[in-house]
Design a protein around this motif. Structure first.
Motif, PDB file in Angstrom:
ATOM      1  N   GLU A  97       0.878  -1.165   0.000  1.00 40.07           N
ATOM      2  CA  GLU A  97       0.000   0.000   0.000  1.00 40.07           C
ATOM      3  C   GLU A  97       0.914   1.212   0.000  1.00 40.07           C
ATOM      4  N   ILE A  98       1.029   1.835  -1.157  1.00 41.60           N
ATOM      5  CA  ILE A  98       1.861   3.030  -1.273  1.00 41.60           C
ATOM      6  C   ILE A  98       1.120   4.078  -2.083  1.00 41.60           C
ATOM      7  N   GLU A  99       1.516   5.301  -1.878  1.00 42.30           N
ATOM      8  CA  GLU A  99       1.015   6.396  -2.686  1.00 42.30           C
ATOM      9  C   GLU A  99       1.801   6.375  -3.995  1.00 42.30           C
ATOM     10  N   LYS A 100       1.141   6.635  -5.121  1.00 48.03           N
ATOM     11  CA  LYS A 100       1.862   6.702  -6.388  1.00 48.03           C
ATOM     12  C   LYS A 100       2.994   7.715  -6.234  1.00 48.03           C
ATOM     13  N   PRO A 101       4.162   7.431  -6.753  1.00 46.95           N
ATOM     14  CA  PRO A 101       5.276   8.369  -6.595  1.00 46.95           C
ATOM     15  C   PRO A 101       4.941   9.795  -7.054  1.00 46.95           C
ATOM     16  N   SER A 102       4.227   9.941  -8.152  1.00 49.39           N
ATOM     17  CA  SER A 102       3.870  11.283  -8.634  1.00 49.39           C
ATOM     18  C   SER A 102       2.969  12.007  -7.637  1.00 49.39           C
ATOM     19  N   GLU A 103       2.050  11.289  -7.005  1.00 48.40           N
ATOM     20  CA  GLU A 103       1.167  11.892  -6.001  1.00 48.40           C
ATOM     21  C   GLU A 103       1.943  12.220  -4.729  1.00 48.40           C
ATOM     22  N   TYR A 104       2.878  11.359  -4.378  1.00 48.54           N
ATOM     23  CA  TYR A 104       3.725  11.602  -3.208  1.00 48.54           C
ATOM     24  C   TYR A 104       4.516  12.904  -3.389  1.00 48.54           C
ATOM     25  N   ARG A 105       5.133  13.072  -4.565  1.00 44.06           N
ATOM     26  CA  ARG A 105       5.895  14.296  -4.831  1.00 44.06           C
ATOM     27  C   ARG A 105       4.991  15.521  -4.791  1.00 44.06           C
ATOM     28  N   ARG A 106       3.821  15.412  -5.394  1.00 41.04           N
ATOM     29  CA  ARG A 106       2.869  16.531  -5.418  1.00 41.04           C
ATOM     30  C   ARG A 106       2.450  16.917  -4.001  1.00 41.04           C
ATOM     31  N   SER A 107       2.166  15.937  -3.149  1.00 42.19           N
ATOM     32  CA  SER A 107       1.721  16.237  -1.776  1.00 42.19           C
ATOM     33  C   SER A 107       2.844  16.874  -0.964  1.00 42.19           C
ATOM     34  N   ARG A 108       4.073  16.533  -1.234  1.00 40.44           N
ATOM     35  CA  ARG A 108       5.205  17.117  -0.506  1.00 40.44           C
ATOM     36  C   ARG A 108       5.437  18.564  -0.918  1.00 40.44           C
ATOM     37  N   ARG A 109       5.176  18.898  -2.194  1.00 40.55           N
ATOM     38  CA  ARG A 109       5.347  20.286  -2.650  1.00 40.55           C
ATOM     39  C   ARG A 109       4.294  21.193  -2.031  1.00 40.55           C
ATOM     40  N   LYS A 110       3.098  20.660  -1.765  1.00 46.13           N
ATOM     41  CA  LYS A 110       2.005  21.456  -1.232  1.00 46.13           C
ATOM     42  C   LYS A 110       2.066  21.621   0.274  1.00 46.13           C
ATOM     43  N   ALA A 111       2.860  20.790   0.928  1.00 49.51           N
ATOM     44  CA  ALA A 111       2.920  20.835   2.391  1.00 49.51           C
ATOM     45  C   ALA A 111       3.491  22.172   2.853  1.00 49.51           C
ATOM     46  N   PRO A 112       2.845  22.826   3.829  1.00 48.96           N
ATOM     47  CA  PRO A 112       3.355  24.117   4.319  1.00 48.96           C
ATOM     48  C   PRO A 112       4.651  23.928   5.098  1.00 48.96           C
ATOM     49  N   ALA A 113       5.504  24.915   5.021  1.00 51.84           N
ATOM     50  CA  ALA A 113       6.761  24.886   5.770  1.00 51.84           C
ATOM     51  C   ALA A 113       6.463  25.163   7.227  1.00 51.84           C
ATOM     52  N   PHE A 114       7.117  24.429   8.135  1.00 50.04           N
ATOM     53  CA  PHE A 114       6.925  24.632   9.563  1.00 50.04           C
ATOM     54  C   PHE A 114       7.562  25.942   9.997  1.00 50.04           C
ATOM     55  N   GLY A 115       6.932  26.612  10.951  1.00 49.62           N
ATOM     56  CA  GLY A 115       7.488  27.837  11.508  1.00 49.62           C
ATOM     57  C   GLY A 115       7.149  29.089  10.730  1.00 49.62           C
ATOM     58  N   ARG A 116       6.384  28.941   9.649  1.00 47.71           N
ATOM     59  CA  ARG A 116       5.991  30.121   8.867  1.00 47.71           C
ATOM     60  C   ARG A 116       4.521  30.390   9.063  1.00 47.71           C
ATOM     61  N   SER A 117       4.170  31.645   9.045  1.00 43.00           N
ATOM     62  CA  SER A 117       2.750  31.988   9.207  1.00 43.00           C
ATOM     63  C   SER A 117       2.205  32.660   7.983  1.00 43.00           C
TER      64      SER A 117
END
Length: 173
Positions: free
Chosen positions: A153-173
């Motif tokens: 059970e894995i996320e498709k690599p392309s979807e994994y990359r896309r979700s990581r680009r959208k993730a907000p950076a910690f410590g920023r408002s």
């Protein structure tokens, strides 16, 4: 790299004909499951998509390091070996996109057959010269046998990359 990129992009294409393929060869260094480096030039293997190195999933109810498994497999067949690549394109990250061979063995096809990468044809240019039927057949055999990613059970690599680009950076408002 600039000379190679210029040569790739400057090749004239006459309607109905294909330019001669560019090649790059040398000792390969494996970056991840679908990227190698030859003489400091990054090369993305054409027609495949493997898990990112830090990507995980679940296999038999246990966390599985699918990205590290893909990289390990690629290391076993290409790292430190003489690899010849037929350049097909250049991607948005300025990597060459190529079909690569080690002693005549298509390394992209090998990782698909092992179940550690899936096929990905949508980014191939129309005149790519690759025989995709072998890739389709290898992926189907790996799925049927439940090899690698097809038993997990894995996320498709392309979807994994896309979700990581959208993730907000910690410590920023």
């Amino acid at each position: 790299m600039i000379a190679l990129a210029t040569a790739l992009l400057a090749q004239p294409v006459i309607a109905g004909s294909l330019p001669p393929p560019l090649t790059i060869s040398g000792t390969a260094r494996v970056i991840d499951g679908d990227t190698i480096s030859i003489r400091k030039q990054r090369i993305r293997l054409a027609a495949i998509d493997a898990c990112e190195v830090d990507q995980t999933g679940f296999r038999w109810e246990v966390e599985w390091l699918c990205g590290k498994a893909a990289r390990s497999f690629m290391r076993s067949i290409a790292d430190g070996k003489h690899v010849e690549c037929r350049v097909i394109d250049m991607d948005q990250y300025r990597r060459l996109v190529a079909q690569c061979f080690e002693s005549g063995r298509d390394v992209g096809l090998a990782i698909v057959a092992a179940g550690l990468a899936e096929t990905l044809f949508r980014y191939l240019p129309k005149q790519h010269r690759m025989e995709l039927k072998a890739y389709i057949a290898a992926e189907q055999r790996a799925k049927t046998a439940g090899l690698g990613i097809w038993s997990a059970e894995i996320e498709k690599p392309s979807e994994y990359r896309r979700s990581r680009r959208k993730a907000p950076a910690f410590g920023r408002s």
